[in-house]
Design a protein around this motif. Structure first.
Motif, PDB file in Angstrom:
ATOM      1  N   LEU A  31       0.830  -1.137  -0.007  1.00 33.42           N
ATOM      2  CA  LEU A  31       0.100   0.044   0.025  1.00 33.42           C
ATOM      3  C   LEU A  31       0.985   1.214   0.128  1.00 33.42           C
ATOM      4  O   LEU A  31       0.529   2.244  -0.692  1.00 33.42           O
ATOM      5  CB  LEU A  31      -0.982  -0.077   1.202  1.00 33.42           C
ATOM      6  CG  LEU A  31      -1.764   1.011   1.378  1.00 33.42           C
ATOM      7  CD1 LEU A  31      -2.786   1.321   0.234  1.00 33.42           C
ATOM      8  CD2 LEU A  31      -2.767   0.952   2.776  1.00 33.42           C
ATOM      9  N   ARG A  35       1.210   4.148  -3.288  1.00 34.56           N
ATOM     10  CA  ARG A  35       0.744   5.444  -2.907  1.00 34.56           C
ATOM     11  C   ARG A  35       1.601   6.186  -3.474  1.00 34.56           C
ATOM     12  O   ARG A  35       1.538   7.290  -3.946  1.00 34.56           O
ATOM     13  CB  ARG A  35       0.327   5.601  -1.345  1.00 34.56           C
ATOM     14  CG  ARG A  35      -0.225   7.019  -0.945  1.00 34.56           C
ATOM     15  CD  ARG A  35      -0.297   7.208   0.456  1.00 34.56           C
ATOM     16  NE  ARG A  35      -0.711   8.397   0.976  1.00 34.56           N
ATOM     17  CZ  ARG A  35      -0.661   8.779   2.166  1.00 34.56           C
ATOM     18  NH1 ARG A  35      -0.152   8.021   3.133  1.00 34.56           N
ATOM     19  NH2 ARG A  35      -1.244   9.981   2.646  1.00 34.56           N
ATOM     20  N   ARG A 218      -5.264  -3.180  -5.327  1.00 35.08           N
ATOM     21  CA  ARG A 218      -5.328  -2.928  -3.789  1.00 35.08           C
ATOM     22  C   ARG A 218      -7.103  -2.799  -3.442  1.00 35.08           C
ATOM     23  O   ARG A 218      -7.392  -2.548  -2.366  1.00 35.08           O
ATOM     24  CB  ARG A 218      -4.925  -1.383  -3.653  1.00 35.08           C
ATOM     25  CG  ARG A 218      -3.488  -1.207  -3.915  1.00 35.08           C
ATOM     26  CD  ARG A 218      -2.704  -1.720  -2.770  1.00 35.08           C
ATOM     27  NE  ARG A 218      -2.481  -3.191  -3.183  1.00 35.08           N
ATOM     28  CZ  ARG A 218      -1.604  -3.925  -3.668  1.00 35.08           C
ATOM     29  NH1 ARG A 218      -0.754  -2.878  -4.283  1.00 35.08           N
ATOM     30  NH2 ARG A 218      -1.225  -5.149  -4.075  1.00 35.08           N
ATOM     31  N   THR A 222      -9.730   1.473  -1.763  1.00 34.49           N
ATOM     32  CA  THR A 222      -8.639   1.838  -1.521  1.00 34.49           C
ATOM     33  C   THR A 222      -7.735   2.941  -2.575  1.00 34.49           C
ATOM     34  O   THR A 222      -7.212   3.627  -2.406  1.00 34.49           O
ATOM     35  CB  THR A 222      -7.651   0.784  -1.254  1.00 34.49           C
ATOM     36  OG1 THR A 222      -7.725  -0.145  -0.187  1.00 34.49           O
ATOM     37  CG2 THR A 222      -5.935   1.157  -0.986  1.00 34.49           C
TER      38      THR A 222
END
Length: 244
Positions: A31, A35, A218, A222
């Motif tokens: 994650l 990002r 994801r 998300t």
């Protein structure tokens, strides 16, 4: 396999880089990296256009752009690491023995990775191009441009035409940067506006293909939250530069 997903990220594609997060051990790390890729890692095509624009200006523009993008990346990564619970896991990769490469092995690896790339990424690029065509034909892009124009003009101090560049940047990242290149070539952007627009387009939401990959890797919730964070961060940082 994990081995087949390591190398394609070197081609400079955010979509492929997102896919290669599969090699990370924990969902937290996957994650975090997803990002950061979405926020501040331009694809090679977009980066080439950005470098082409900055090449026509002095070191000051280079330094401001690099400091803004690099500082935002470090701050976002540090903040996310503090907010997301979990310990750091060791990332150990075995170093293969160095041997003289054999032509057959090279061709086999090229074939395997090319087939994997064609299956994983090319359909998403085609979907993005098709979406761009359809949205333009039915007038969706024009409506989004009208909604986005006040933000780019009042908040970022940019010409109204730059709103169209950000829209294209979501559908194809290099198209958005190319739009800014055209505006800069016509003299529609001054030095400050060039820096502000390039920082915004670099930190702007990833292309449609990368967004779809984030959904697949994801999850929809998300992916939408990451995109919303990236969108807000890009305009806040660019607006701060405009005020400065």
């Amino acid at each position: 396999s994990r081995e087949s997903t390591r190398t394609p990220s070197r081609t400079g594609c955010g979509t492929m880089a997102t896919l290669t997060t599969r090699v990370l051990d924990t969902s937290r790390e996957r994650l975090l990296v997803t990002r950061l890729i979405a926020l501040a890692v331009p694809c090679s095509a977009q980066l080439g256009v950005i470098m082409g624009i900055l090449a026509k200006h002095g070191l000051r523009e280079w330094a401001v752009w690099l400091a803004a993008v690099g500082g935002t990346t470090l701050a976002a990564g540090w903040g996310a690491a503090k907010l997301l619970p979990g310990a750091r896991s060791p990332f150990i990769m075995e170093i293969p023995p160095l041997r003289i490469p054999q032509l057959g092995n090279i061709l086999l690896k090229i074939k395997v990775r090319l087939v994997w790339y064609l299956k994983e990424a090319v359909p998403l690029f085609m979907l993005g191009t098709l979406a761009l065509f359809i949205f333009d034909r039915i007038g969706v892009l024009q409506k989004v441009e009208a909604l986005l124009a006040p933000v780019t003009t009042s908040l970022l101090g940019l010409p109204r035409e730059t709103a169209w560049c950000f829209i294209l940047g979501f559908l194809r990242r290099d198209y958005g940067a190319a739009g800014l290149f055209a505006l800069a070539g016509k003299g529609a952007l001054d030095s400050r506006q060039i820096v502000v627009s390039l920082v915004a387009i670099t930190l702007f939401v990833p292309c449609l293909a990368q967004f779809l990959v984030m959904i697949r890797e994801r999850g929809t919730k998300t992916a939408c939250l990451i995109s919303a964070f990236v969108f807000a961060t890009a305009f806040v940082v660019a607006a701060a530069l405009n005020l400065y």
